[in-house]
Design an enzyme around this catalytic site. Structure first.
Site, PDB file in Angstrom:
ATOM      1  N   PRO A 124      14.515 -12.919   5.284  1.00 50.00           N
ATOM      2  CA  PRO A 124      14.640 -12.259   3.850  1.00 50.00           C
ATOM      3  C   PRO A 124      13.762 -10.926   3.891  1.00 50.00           C
ATOM      4  CG  PRO A 124      13.298 -14.061   3.524  1.00 50.00           C
ATOM      5  CD  PRO A 124      13.843 -14.121   5.151  1.00 50.00           C
ATOM      6  N   GLY A 152       8.390  -9.899   7.975  1.00 49.67           N
ATOM      7  CA  GLY A 152       8.611  -8.725   9.128  1.00 49.67           C
ATOM      8  C   GLY A 152      10.044  -8.650   9.642  1.00 49.67           C
ATOM      9  N   ASP A 194       2.574  -6.116  12.213  1.00 46.93           N
ATOM     10  CA  ASP A 194       4.070  -6.764  12.227  1.00 46.93           C
ATOM     11  C   ASP A 194       4.749  -6.701  13.658  1.00 46.93           C
ATOM     12  OD1 ASP A 194       3.401  -7.170   9.670  1.00 46.93           O
ATOM     13  OD2 ASP A 194       5.655  -6.475   8.955  1.00 46.93           O
ATOM     14  N   GLY A 230       7.554  -9.784   3.257  1.00 53.16           N
ATOM     15  CA  GLY A 230       6.307 -10.333   4.256  1.00 53.16           C
ATOM     16  C   GLY A 230       6.592 -11.166   5.414  1.00 53.16           C
TER      17      GLY A 230
HETATM   18  O1  PMV Z   1       4.220  -7.169   3.916  1.00 51.95           O
HETATM   19  P1  PMV Z   1       4.318  -7.190   5.275  1.00 51.95           P
HETATM   20  O2  PMV Z   1       3.997  -8.785   5.854  1.00 51.95           O
HETATM   21  O3  PMV Z   1       4.932  -6.361   6.220  1.00 51.95           O
HETATM   22  O4  PMV Z   1       2.517  -6.979   5.707  1.00 51.95           O
HETATM   23  C1  PMV Z   1       1.979  -5.980   5.638  1.00 51.95           C
HETATM   24  C2  PMV Z   1       0.693  -6.196   6.055  1.00 51.95           C
HETATM   25  C3  PMV Z   1      -0.466  -5.115   5.326  1.00 51.95           C
HETATM   26  O5  PMV Z   1      -1.488  -5.399   5.972  1.00 51.95           O
HETATM   27  C4  PMV Z   1      -0.483  -5.211   3.728  1.00 51.95           C
HETATM   28  C5  PMV Z   1       0.014  -3.630   5.736  1.00 51.95           C
HETATM   29  C6  PMV Z   1      -0.115  -3.430   7.226  1.00 51.95           C
HETATM   30  O6  PMV Z   1       0.572  -2.335   7.636  1.00 51.95           O
HETATM   31  O7  PMV Z   1      -0.780  -3.914   7.758  1.00 51.95           O
END
Ligand code: PMV
Length: 321
Positions: free
Chosen positions: A108, A114, A159, A112
């Site tokens: 999705p 990736g 990610d 979060g």
């Molecule tokens: O939302 P996601 O899973 O892409 O996570 C981002 C993770 C953060 O720490 C909030 C941002 C980052 O660039 O690490």
């Protein structure tokens, strides 16, 4: 025809503080994947089709800052040769025979897991293979990181790293990648609030807080860093109960950073009430996903509790080395 795919990912510990140089731990989620398939196009142009996000466009019509266009450009540069067939780009000679790039993903978007990084990794791999010079992981990781810059603004790089290497990582921005040995595999249930939550916004809001009171937020990030260090030890020693406690502590600090939300907090509470050893939001926050650590026999119960509490979908995943 060339195909490549890449898994989704979940952050177990340390999101947000990782942007400020603290460590974080992330693991691949193989139940969801992005797949890129390349085939020849007959009209000399290069077409990109991503039905999941309603995209069907010619490459030379996409703006230069489009992450997909950027990945394609960087991959061709990294491959270094004048490839044949050459996908034509804006301003480039239209003589090439072109390609059809199809992106299918079960990850999705903006949740979060990736999705953006997985598409970048799969695309760089498929295209470089099609051009006869498959890129190595380091090159793919760098290309995906550059695309993350376009998605997020100030990505830590976690990610693209966990998705490129497809194994658990202990990640510090700018440092060489460190793998993590999972002594005893454990089970997580991932619950999706169904609310799209652009990471850029929560990262930007937290940056404004940090700018207004750096000592306070640096201290909070230090606490997160300490939790991540302890979590690494717990994961490497197979102390599942301890991993759960640390997830709860990490969630409390994410709440303090105001990147949680009512929906995430409700799912986190529901998971704990159903017997999870620990639960926290995962990723950028506000919406997107949360994760719960469970004994395998409780996975189904926790998953149902999350659905009852409004989770749009749940994934049960095992974390192992
Ligand atoms: O939302 P996601 O899973 O892409 O996570 C981002 C993770 C953060 O720490 C909030 C941002 C980052 O660039 O690490």
């Amino acid at each position: 025809m060339t195909t490549a795919s890449a898994p989704g990912k979940i952050i177990l510990f340390g999101e947000h503080a990782v942007v400020y140089g603290r460590p974080a731990i992330a693991v691949p989620v193989t139940q969801v994947r992005a797949t890129v398939t390349l085939s020849d196009s007959t009209d000399g142009r290069t077409w990109i089709e991503a039905p999941g996000i309603g995209l069907a466009a010619a490459l030379d019509e996409l703006p230069a800052a489009n992450p997909l266009a950027a990945v394609i450009r960087s991959t061709i540069e990294a491959v270094g040769a004048i490839p044949n067939p050459l996908p034509p780009f804006a301003g480039a000679d239209r003589e090439g025979s072109g390609a059809k790039i199809r992106i299918d993903s079960t990850i999705p978007v903006a949740s979060g897991l990736g999705s953006g990084a997985a598409v970048s990794v799969a695309l760089a791999r498929a295209l470089s293979a099609q051009l006869g010079k498959p890129l190595d992981d380091e090159q793919v990781n760098l290309i995906a990181y550059e695309a993350e810059n376009l998605h997020h603004g100030t990505p830590s790089g976690i990610d693209n790293t966990v998705i490129t290497y497809a194994r658990p990582v202990y990640f510090v921005k700018g440092a060489p990648i460190e793998s993590l040995t999972v002594a005893v595999p454990f089970t997580v249930v991932i619950g999706d609030t169904g609310l799209p939550a652009p990471t850029k916004e929560s990262v930007g809001d937290l940056r404004r807080l940090w700018e207004s009171d750096r000592p306070r937020w640096e201290a909070v990030f230090d606490e997160v860093g300490e939790i991540v260090a302890q979590a690494r030890t717990a994961i490497e020693h197979g102390s599942v109960t301890r991993i759960g406690e640390l997830m709860n502590a990490n969630h409390a600090l994410l709440q303090e950073m105001s990147v949680s939300s009512r929906e995430l907090d409700r799912l986190v509470s529901a998971a704990r009430a159903a017997g999870a050893a620990g639960a926290k939001l995962s990723g950028g926050g506000r919406g997107g996903n949360m994760i719960a650590l469970v004994e395998p026999e409780l996975a189904q119960r926790v998953s149902s509790a999350l659905s009852d509490e409004g989770a749009r979908r749940t994934i049960i995943s095992e974390v192992s080395s």
